[in-house]
Design a protein around this motif. Structure first.
Motif, PDB file in Angstrom:
ATOM      1  N   HIS A  73     -24.553 -20.432 -16.511  1.00 54.51           N
ATOM      2  CA  HIS A  73     -24.085 -20.994 -15.249  1.00 54.51           C
ATOM      3  C   HIS A  73     -24.207 -22.507 -15.335  1.00 54.51           C
ATOM      4  O   HIS A  73     -24.850 -23.033 -16.239  1.00 54.51           O
ATOM      5  CB  HIS A  73     -24.926 -20.486 -14.066  1.00 54.51           C
ATOM      6  CG  HIS A  73     -24.729 -19.043 -13.753  1.00 54.51           C
ATOM      7  ND1 HIS A  73     -23.546 -18.528 -13.292  1.00 54.51           N
ATOM      8  CD2 HIS A  73     -25.584 -17.989 -13.844  1.00 54.51           C
ATOM      9  CE1 HIS A  73     -23.681 -17.225 -13.101  1.00 54.51           C
ATOM     10  NE2 HIS A  73     -24.915 -16.883 -13.434  1.00 54.51           N
ATOM     11  N   CYS A  82     -20.724 -23.940  -9.442  1.00 53.45           N
ATOM     12  CA  CYS A  82     -20.632 -23.531 -10.842  1.00 53.45           C
ATOM     13  C   CYS A  82     -19.137 -23.442 -11.131  1.00 53.45           C
ATOM     14  O   CYS A  82     -18.436 -22.652 -10.512  1.00 53.45           O
ATOM     15  CB  CYS A  82     -21.307 -22.186 -11.079  1.00 53.45           C
ATOM     16  SG  CYS A  82     -21.167 -21.618 -12.790  1.00 53.45           S
ATOM     17  N   HIS A  98     -16.423 -18.215 -11.715  1.00 52.22           N
ATOM     18  CA  HIS A  98     -17.658 -18.292 -10.923  1.00 52.22           C
ATOM     19  C   HIS A  98     -17.398 -18.974  -9.577  1.00 52.22           C
ATOM     20  O   HIS A  98     -17.818 -18.469  -8.525  1.00 52.22           O
ATOM     21  CB  HIS A  98     -18.743 -19.033 -11.703  1.00 52.22           C
ATOM     22  CG  HIS A  98     -19.203 -18.306 -12.936  1.00 52.22           C
ATOM     23  ND1 HIS A  98     -20.462 -18.466 -13.458  1.00 52.22           N
ATOM     24  CD2 HIS A  98     -18.571 -17.415 -13.754  1.00 52.22           C
ATOM     25  CE1 HIS A  98     -20.587 -17.710 -14.541  1.00 52.22           C
ATOM     26  NE2 HIS A  98     -19.440 -17.073 -14.734  1.00 52.22           N
TER      27      HIS A  98
END
Length: 169
Positions: A90, A145, A150
Motif C-alpha cells: 500500500h 493509496c 486501491h
C-alpha cells in the motif's frame, strides 16, 4: 559482430523489468539524504527533527486507512507514521483531491510508473513508512493509496488544517 545483439537485447529487457517497480518495497526517505523541499498547496516537506507530534495511521487490505480523518494546525510539522497491516503493498500519498484523482488515473494507465516524492510513502506488508510534513496552508486536503484499484475502492482520507488565528493588536 551480430552475435552480441541477442545478449544486448536480453540485458536491456532485464534492466527494463527491474526498473519498472513503481511501488517497490523501498522506503523513499533515504536515511541521511537531504529532504527535497518544494512548496505544495498542502504544505512542504520537513526535516524529522522539526516534528513536534507523531500521528499513527494503519493501512488495511479492506482498502481503508485508520484513522481516515486527521486534524492539524496551520504551521504544524508532524511525523505521519504509516503502518501497513495488510498482506499487499500500500502507499500513502498527500495531495489535493484533484491531484490525487489525476495521479490515480495515471496509475491505472501506467501501473509501473516510477516516482519518488517526499509526500509519498510506499509501505510493504508488515512494515512502516514515515512522512514528515509541515502543513503551512489552511484548508482541507486529502491522502490516498494510489496503487491501481486501491483508490477506486475507497482507500482515501482527509486532513483538515485549521487556520492559525490572527493576533489582535
Amino acid at each position: 559482430m551480430t552475435s552480441w545483439i541477442p545478449s544486448l537485447l536480453l540485458a536491456a529487457a532485464l534492466a527494463a523489468t527491474g526498473a519498472a517497480q513503481a511501488h517497490g518495497g523501498t522506503d523513499h526517505a533515504k536515511a541521511g539524504a537531504p529532504v527535497r523541499k518544494e512548496q505544495k498547496p498542502w504544505g512542504i516537506a520537513a526535516d524529522a527533527k522539526a516534528a513536534k507530534r507523531t500521528i499513527e495511521l494503519r493501512m488495511l487490505d479492506t482498502m481503508r486507512f485508520v484513522p481516515d480523518r486527521l486534524e492539524v494546525r496551520q504551521g504544524e510539522t508532524v511525523r505521519l507514521r504509516i503502518r501497513n497491516d495488510g498482506t499487499m503493498l500500500h502507499e500513502f500519498v498527500l495531495g489535493t483531491k484533484q491531484e490525487l484523482d489525476e495521479h490515480a488515473a495515471l496509475m491505472v494507465k501506467f501501473p509501473d510508473m516510477e516516482h519518488d516524492e517526499p509526500y509519498m510513502a510506499h509501505v510493504p506488508p508488515g512494515q512502516t513508512g514515515e512522512i514528515v510534513w509541515t502543513f503551512n496552508r489552511a484548508g482541507t486536503f486529502d491522502f490516498a493509496c494510489l496503487i491501481a484499484g486501491h483508490y477506486q475502492a475507497g482507500m482515501a482520507g482527509r486532513i483538515q488544517v485549521a487556520a492559525t488565528p490572527t493576533r489582535q493588536p
